[in-house]
Motif scaffolding. Sequence first.
Motif, PDB file in Angstrom:
ATOM      1  N   UNK A 184      90.941  39.554  88.287  1.00 28.59           N
ATOM      2  CA  UNK A 184      91.155  38.412  87.390  1.00 28.59           C
ATOM      3  C   UNK A 184      92.346  38.682  86.475  1.00 28.59           C
ATOM      4  N   UNK A 185      92.467  39.943  86.006  1.00 23.69           N
ATOM      5  CA  UNK A 185      93.576  40.298  85.118  1.00 23.69           C
ATOM      6  C   UNK A 185      94.921  40.128  85.810  1.00 23.69           C
ATOM      7  N   UNK A 186      94.971  40.471  87.090  1.00 24.65           N
ATOM      8  CA  UNK A 186      96.209  40.284  87.842  1.00 24.65           C
ATOM      9  C   UNK A 186      96.579  38.804  87.929  1.00 24.65           C
ATOM     10  N   UNK A 187      95.572  37.962  88.128  1.00 22.36           N
ATOM     11  CA  UNK A 187      95.816  36.519  88.181  1.00 22.36           C
ATOM     12  C   UNK A 187      96.332  36.007  86.846  1.00 22.36           C
ATOM     13  N   UNK A 188      95.898  36.672  85.749  1.00 24.34           N
ATOM     14  CA  UNK A 188      96.321  36.252  84.406  1.00 24.34           C
ATOM     15  C   UNK A 188      97.667  36.844  84.012  1.00 24.34           C
ATOM     16  N   UNK A 189      98.245  37.682  84.895  1.00 24.51           N
ATOM     17  CA  UNK A 189      99.567  38.233  84.626  1.00 24.51           C
ATOM     18  C   UNK A 189      99.566  39.580  83.938  1.00 24.51           C
ATOM     19  N   UNK A 190      98.408  40.235  83.800  1.00 26.39           N
ATOM     20  CA  UNK A 190      98.342  41.555  83.182  1.00 26.39           C
ATOM     21  C   UNK A 190      98.868  42.615  84.150  1.00 26.39           C
ATOM     22  N   UNK A 191      99.316  43.730  83.569  1.00 26.14           N
ATOM     23  CA  UNK A 191      99.782  44.856  84.381  1.00 26.14           C
ATOM     24  C   UNK A 191      98.614  45.771  84.700  1.00 26.14           C
ATOM     25  N   UNK A 192      98.537  46.241  85.927  1.00 27.60           N
ATOM     26  CA  UNK A 192      97.449  47.118  86.357  1.00 27.60           C
ATOM     27  C   UNK A 192      97.952  48.545  86.451  1.00 27.60           C
ATOM     28  N   UNK A 193      97.431  49.445  85.600  1.00 27.45           N
ATOM     29  CA  UNK A 193      97.798  50.840  85.663  1.00 27.45           C
ATOM     30  C   UNK A 193      97.164  51.504  86.882  1.00 27.45           C
ATOM     31  N   UNK A 194      97.885  52.461  87.455  1.00 25.23           N
ATOM     32  CA  UNK A 194      97.385  53.155  88.640  1.00 25.23           C
ATOM     33  C   UNK A 194      96.077  53.886  88.339  1.00 25.23           C
ATOM     34  N   UNK A 208      93.803  53.130  86.134  1.00 29.54           N
ATOM     35  CA  UNK A 208      92.706  52.171  85.981  1.00 29.54           C
ATOM     36  C   UNK A 208      92.269  51.635  87.343  1.00 29.54           C
ATOM     37  N   UNK A 209      93.223  51.398  88.234  1.00 23.09           N
ATOM     38  CA  UNK A 209      92.878  50.941  89.571  1.00 23.09           C
ATOM     39  C   UNK A 209      92.072  51.984  90.323  1.00 23.09           C
ATOM     40  N   UNK A 210      92.486  53.262  90.210  1.00 25.54           N
ATOM     41  CA  UNK A 210      91.755  54.350  90.861  1.00 25.54           C
ATOM     42  C   UNK A 210      90.359  54.487  90.271  1.00 25.54           C
ATOM     43  N   UNK A 211      90.263  54.381  88.939  1.00 27.47           N
ATOM     44  CA  UNK A 211      88.963  54.486  88.279  1.00 27.47           C
ATOM     45  C   UNK A 211      88.035  53.367  88.722  1.00 27.47           C
ATOM     46  N   UNK A 212      88.580  52.168  88.891  1.00 26.69           N
ATOM     47  CA  UNK A 212      87.757  51.044  89.341  1.00 26.69           C
ATOM     48  C   UNK A 212      87.202  51.299  90.734  1.00 26.69           C
ATOM     49  N   UNK A 213      88.023  51.863  91.619  1.00 24.90           N
ATOM     50  CA  UNK A 213      87.563  52.162  92.976  1.00 24.90           C
ATOM     51  C   UNK A 213      86.463  53.218  92.962  1.00 24.90           C
ATOM     52  N   UNK A 214      86.639  54.242  92.129  1.00 29.64           N
ATOM     53  CA  UNK A 214      85.619  55.289  92.022  1.00 29.64           C
ATOM     54  C   UNK A 214      84.321  54.707  91.476  1.00 29.64           C
ATOM     55  N   UNK A 215      84.439  53.847  90.476  1.00 33.35           N
ATOM     56  CA  UNK A 215      83.252  53.231  89.879  1.00 33.35           C
ATOM     57  C   UNK A 215      82.519  52.355  90.882  1.00 33.35           C
ATOM     58  N   UNK A 216      83.260  51.607  91.673  1.00 38.82           N
ATOM     59  CA  UNK A 216      82.634  50.744  92.674  1.00 38.82           C
ATOM     60  C   UNK A 216      81.903  51.574  93.720  1.00 38.82           C
ATOM     61  N   UNK A 217      82.505  52.703  94.118  1.00 34.20           N
ATOM     62  CA  UNK A 217      81.836  53.597  95.070  1.00 34.20           C
ATOM     63  C   UNK A 217      80.503  54.078  94.498  1.00 34.20           C
ATOM     64  N   UNK A 218      80.528  54.449  93.221  1.00 35.01           N
ATOM     65  CA  UNK A 218      79.293  54.874  92.573  1.00 35.01           C
ATOM     66  C   UNK A 218      78.256  53.772  92.510  1.00 35.01           C
ATOM     67  N   UNK A 219      78.701  52.551  92.236  1.00 37.78           N
ATOM     68  CA  UNK A 219      77.778  51.421  92.157  1.00 37.78           C
ATOM     69  C   UNK A 219      77.140  51.120  93.512  1.00 37.78           C
ATOM     70  N   UNK A 220      77.909  51.286  94.589  1.00 39.77           N
ATOM     71  CA  UNK A 220      77.366  51.070  95.929  1.00 39.77           C
ATOM     72  C   UNK A 220      76.244  52.060  96.207  1.00 39.77           C
TER      73      UNK A 220
END
Length: 316
Positions: free
Chosen positions: A113-123, A125-137
């Motif tokens: 959603x942040x990308x759609x709003x024009x925010x910058x995505x730090x590498x 934060x993107x890696x952390x999100x992937x790790x978090x999603x793996x944990x949630x699965x």
Amino acid sequence: MPESRRSHLIAVFAMASIAAVWGGGFPATKYCLQAGLSVGTLLTLRFAIGTAGLGLMLLVLRVPIRRRDALDGLWLGLVLAAIFWVQTDGLRFTSPSKSGFITGLYVIFTPLVALLAGDRLRASHGLAALVAVTGLVLLVRVPGAAWGGWTRGDSETLLAAVLCGFHIVMTAHFSRRSSGWVLAFIQVAVTGAISLAITLALPAPHSFQGSGAALAHAGTWVSLGFMGLLATTLAFYVQSTMQARLGATESAILFSLEPVWTLAISVSGFVPGIREHLSPTQLAGGLLIFAATFVAELGPRLLKRFQRPEAEEAIG
């Protein structure tokens, strides 16, 4: 320590603390539902308490309500009402820990959603999100169960997670231009008003009728007080004010601690009638979520330390 860094660390600590409070909200909500409160009654009372608490703060501090602040709060309130209705109704069909884990999937929806709003995505934060999603699965999956243990309540909670991504991004943008006090008060008041209107229109047992027996229990009011004062009044004020010092994705990573707290409280038996069990797979998932938080917070600094010697070597 530079003032900007100190301010950032305070925001990180505050948001992580709110994640713990919200984590306790899932078993508290489940307790009220098991006691016999309807979804509408629960949400109306919770947000009435929250509105009263925030309204009192506004009066004491004499915070003015500007038109822009009120409009921003209104938009947040509409999204917030949708989040809590689908999430709370979903808790009727799923466990507190599973609801918390699925809700935590907003860590992957928020950066999108942040990308759609024009925010910058730090590498980092993107890696952390992937790790978090793996944990949630790992935390959500139930081996051997039909559809992996997926239920109607899980589907409703997944919708809430998507809406949470929008709410976090909207809060990040609105809190930079509007008063945090007003944002918190208006969105909580709007959610309470919408909940009241919907509940009055619903037939029994989904209306206020039939909730009288549940309201006779002291434990119900303790849970409502916790949700209304801590998980609503305090939490939404902190989110509305502190998130301006953080990025939307960084906030989402900190909030990913919420399901870990939910599981910890649910397995402890602290809340009467709520007692879940932690499997090794779920423990691994929880550890991954903690790891994701550290990646988000420490990643940029570690990267700078690795880059600094290389830069000095190149200069030499």
